[in-house]
Design an enzyme around this catalytic site. Structure first.
Site, PDB file in Angstrom:
ATOM      1  N   TYR A  59       0.820  -1.209   0.000  1.00  0.00           N
ATOM      2  CA  TYR A  59       0.000   0.000   0.000  1.00  0.00           C
ATOM      3  C   TYR A  59       0.858   1.265   0.000  1.00  0.00           C
ATOM      4  O   TYR A  59       0.487   2.267  -0.581  1.00  0.00           O
ATOM      5  CB  TYR A  59      -0.899   0.041   1.241  1.00  0.00           C
ATOM      6  CG  TYR A  59      -2.248  -0.606   1.074  1.00  0.00           C
ATOM      7  CD1 TYR A  59      -2.355  -1.960   0.787  1.00  0.00           C
ATOM      8  CD2 TYR A  59      -3.413   0.131   1.224  1.00  0.00           C
ATOM      9  CE1 TYR A  59      -3.582  -2.560   0.654  1.00  0.00           C
ATOM     10  CE2 TYR A  59      -4.656  -0.459   1.092  1.00  0.00           C
ATOM     11  CZ  TYR A  59      -4.730  -1.798   0.807  1.00  0.00           C
ATOM     12  OH  TYR A  59      -5.960  -2.390   0.676  1.00  0.00           O
ATOM     13  N   LYS A  74       2.809 -15.506   2.538  1.00  0.00           N
ATOM     14  CA  LYS A  74       3.113 -16.237   1.302  1.00  0.00           C
ATOM     15  C   LYS A  74       4.618 -16.494   1.317  1.00  0.00           C
ATOM     16  O   LYS A  74       5.361 -16.072   0.410  1.00  0.00           O
ATOM     17  CB  LYS A  74       2.660 -15.389   0.091  1.00  0.00           C
ATOM     18  CG  LYS A  74       2.687 -16.102  -1.244  1.00  0.00           C
ATOM     19  CD  LYS A  74       1.564 -17.104  -1.418  1.00  0.00           C
ATOM     20  CE  LYS A  74       1.746 -17.880  -2.719  1.00  0.00           C
ATOM     21  NZ  LYS A  74       0.794 -18.986  -2.851  1.00  0.00           N
ATOM     22  N   ASP A 109      -3.198 -18.348   0.377  1.00  0.00           N
ATOM     23  CA  ASP A 109      -4.171 -19.012  -0.504  1.00  0.00           C
ATOM     24  C   ASP A 109      -4.932 -20.094   0.258  1.00  0.00           C
ATOM     25  O   ASP A 109      -6.157 -20.216   0.143  1.00  0.00           O
ATOM     26  CB  ASP A 109      -3.495 -19.567  -1.773  1.00  0.00           C
ATOM     27  CG  ASP A 109      -2.189 -20.301  -1.512  1.00  0.00           C
ATOM     28  OD1 ASP A 109      -1.732 -20.326  -0.339  1.00  0.00           O
ATOM     29  OD2 ASP A 109      -1.621 -20.857  -2.461  1.00  0.00           O
ATOM     30  N   ASP A 129      -6.467  -6.938   3.996  1.00  0.00           N
ATOM     31  CA  ASP A 129      -7.574  -6.242   3.318  1.00  0.00           C
ATOM     32  C   ASP A 129      -8.503  -7.261   2.675  1.00  0.00           C
ATOM     33  O   ASP A 129      -9.719  -7.227   2.841  1.00  0.00           O
ATOM     34  CB  ASP A 129      -7.004  -5.293   2.259  1.00  0.00           C
ATOM     35  CG  ASP A 129      -8.100  -4.572   1.494  1.00  0.00           C
ATOM     36  OD1 ASP A 129      -9.028  -4.061   2.145  1.00  0.00           O
ATOM     37  OD2 ASP A 129      -8.039  -4.555   0.243  1.00  0.00           O
ATOM     38  N   ASP A 131     -12.420  -8.801   4.249  1.00  0.00           N
ATOM     39  CA  ASP A 131     -13.702  -8.719   3.519  1.00  0.00           C
ATOM     40  C   ASP A 131     -14.306 -10.114   3.357  1.00  0.00           C
ATOM     41  O   ASP A 131     -15.506 -10.312   3.513  1.00  0.00           O
ATOM     42  CB  ASP A 131     -13.515  -8.085   2.135  1.00  0.00           C
ATOM     43  CG  ASP A 131     -13.774  -6.584   2.159  1.00  0.00           C
ATOM     44  OD1 ASP A 131     -13.570  -5.971   3.234  1.00  0.00           O
ATOM     45  OD2 ASP A 131     -14.177  -6.023   1.120  1.00  0.00           O
TER      46      ASP A 131
HETATM   47  C1  IPM Z   1     -10.452  -0.919   3.912  1.00  0.00           C
HETATM   48  C2  IPM Z   1     -10.654  -0.275   2.561  1.00  0.00           C
HETATM   49  C3  IPM Z   1      -9.452   0.594   2.244  1.00  0.00           C
HETATM   50  C4  IPM Z   1      -8.242  -0.303   2.165  1.00  0.00           C
HETATM   51  C5  IPM Z   1      -9.581   1.439   0.978  1.00  0.00           C
HETATM   52  C6  IPM Z   1     -10.813   2.311   1.021  1.00  0.00           C
HETATM   53  C7  IPM Z   1      -8.353   2.263   0.727  1.00  0.00           C
HETATM   54  O1  IPM Z   1     -10.868  -1.228   1.573  1.00  0.00           O
HETATM   55  O2  IPM Z   1     -10.427  -0.178   4.916  1.00  0.00           O
HETATM   56  O3  IPM Z   1     -10.330  -2.125   3.990  1.00  0.00           O
HETATM   57  O4  IPM Z   1      -7.972  -0.911   1.132  1.00  0.00           O
HETATM   58  O5  IPM Z   1      -7.534  -0.407   3.164  1.00  0.00           O
HETATM   59 MN    MN Z   2     -10.834  -3.264   2.301  1.00  0.00          MN
END
Ligand code: IPM
Ligand code: MN
Length: 372
Positions: A143, A190, A222, A246, A250
């Protein structure tokens, strides 16, 4: 009475409406427990770009720096989504805020609620009882590494780099969390391919020596992506770098059945930040259908970080109680549908007059504490 300053950054989309419910609940807590919360509102994201041209104006950063905690809504607006090349983007505000406050650890607790198991896309028996936290490194890795692009657009690069001390501090945090939980850390990496991952392993193994009663397990990312949906109950504390975290967080969020239930905390060197994980959800903006529970639970994490454990516990109890009564926002398809604002009112009310909640406390199963 000690004044506690909370910087409030409602941001974009449903950010303001869910944040507002969290403030209702915080006010109810203040009344009940005799606290004094001062809210300092500031702009971030698309709204800040519209108003100032900058997704994180200096004033907002100063407000956060001067506060005891930051309550964050969401950022993002569809008008930027189709143009990743736009020079200024709402996300830059969040990334700069993380870097400036040095919020190196993002904590996402994932837990299931008995009454909502049917909402998970996974089979109920797989997710029932799943209860883990993802500890994602937030200020390093790909990042924030150097980015390049050839002027003729023939090549681009993103550098992934980590320094030992960046790994050490979050690894320690992971073991500290695990000590108060089920005593297991899973490092996701990884290491069969990436040098940064091999450094993560070496450094984390070294830190593990200071925590002899905590099990350290290594898992390739993975495989972890697969294990998360195949057998989520195996996890206690997942420790991982920025990008893997990240993606996996999710993925993990669907286990609970709704993103609208999951809070997060980002902690580091300066003021800690608390935000729902769901994002700005533009389609729902202004319709009073957004689920404010994640924002309200983020406020609970905020209180816990300030040592207000009873207060945080009461909020969780109220959220749980409402869910067990079958009351929720439309996406939960509950027996009784409430709007965003009415959920906020109901939780604030229960927090103000918690006698009934405490009476039922034995039955309402509260989760494991998420902040140490
Ligand atoms: C999160 C979001 C952010 C990230 C974006 C909005 C930059 O997806 O907080 O997980 O990738 O960290
Ligand atoms: Mn995110």
């Amino acid at each position: 009475m000690e004044k506690i300053k909370i910087a409030v950054l409602p941001g974009d989309g449903i950010g303001p409406e869910v944040t507002w419910q969290a403030i209702k609940v915080l006010d109810a807590i203040a009344g009940r427990f005799n606290h004094y919360f001062e809210y300092c509102f500031a702009d971030v994201g698309a709204i800040a770009i519209d108003r100032t041209g900058d997704p994180l104006p200096d004033l907002t950063l100063e407000t956060c720096m001067a506060a005891d905690a930051v309550l964050f809504g969401a950022i993002g607006d569809p008008k930027y989504d189709n143009d990743p090349n736009a020079r200024v983007r709402p996300e830059q505000g969040l990334l700069k805020l993380r870097k400036s406050l040095q919020l190196y650890a993002n904590i996402r607790p994932v837990k299931t609620y008995p009454t909502l198991l049917h909402l998970s896309p996974l089979k109920e028996d797989k997710v029932a009882g799943a209860d883990f936290i993802i500890l994602r490194e937030l200020t390093g890795g790909i990042y924030f590494g150097e980015k390049t692009r050839q002027p003729d657009n023939s090549k681009a690069t993103d550098l992934c780099s980590y320094e030992k001390h960046e790994i050490e501090r979050i690894a320690r945090l992971a073991f500290d969390y695990a000590a108060g939980r089920r005593k297991k850390v899973t490092l996701v990496d990884k290491a069969n391919v990436l040098e940064t991952s091999r450094l993560w392993r070496d450094v984390t193994k070294n830190i593990a020596k200071d925590y002899p009663d905590i099990e350290l397990e290594m898992m390739f990312v993975d495989n972890a992506a697969m294990q998360l949906i195949q057998y989520p109950k195996q996890f206690d504390v997942i420790l991982t770098e920025n990008m893997f975290g990240d993606i996996l967080s999710d993925e993990a969020s669907v286990i609970a059945g709704s993103m609208g239930l999951l809070p997060s905390a980002s902690i580091g060197v300066h003021t800690s930040l608390f935000e729902p994980i769901h994002g700005s959800f533009p389609q729902a903006t202004g319709k009073d259908i957004a689920n404010p529970n994640a924002a309200i639970l983020s406020a609970a994490m905020l209180l816990e970080s300030l040592g207000m454990n009873d207060e945080a516990h009461l909020i969780r109890l109220a959220v749980q109680y409402l869910l067990e009564k079958g009351i929720g926002t439309p996406e939960l398809s509950p027996a009784i549908v409430y709007g965003c604002s009415r959920i906020g009112d109901a939780i604030a009310h229960m927090v103000s007059e918690p006698e009934e909640l405490y009476l039922h406390e034995g039955r309402i199963k509260d989760g494991v504490s998420t902040i140490i």
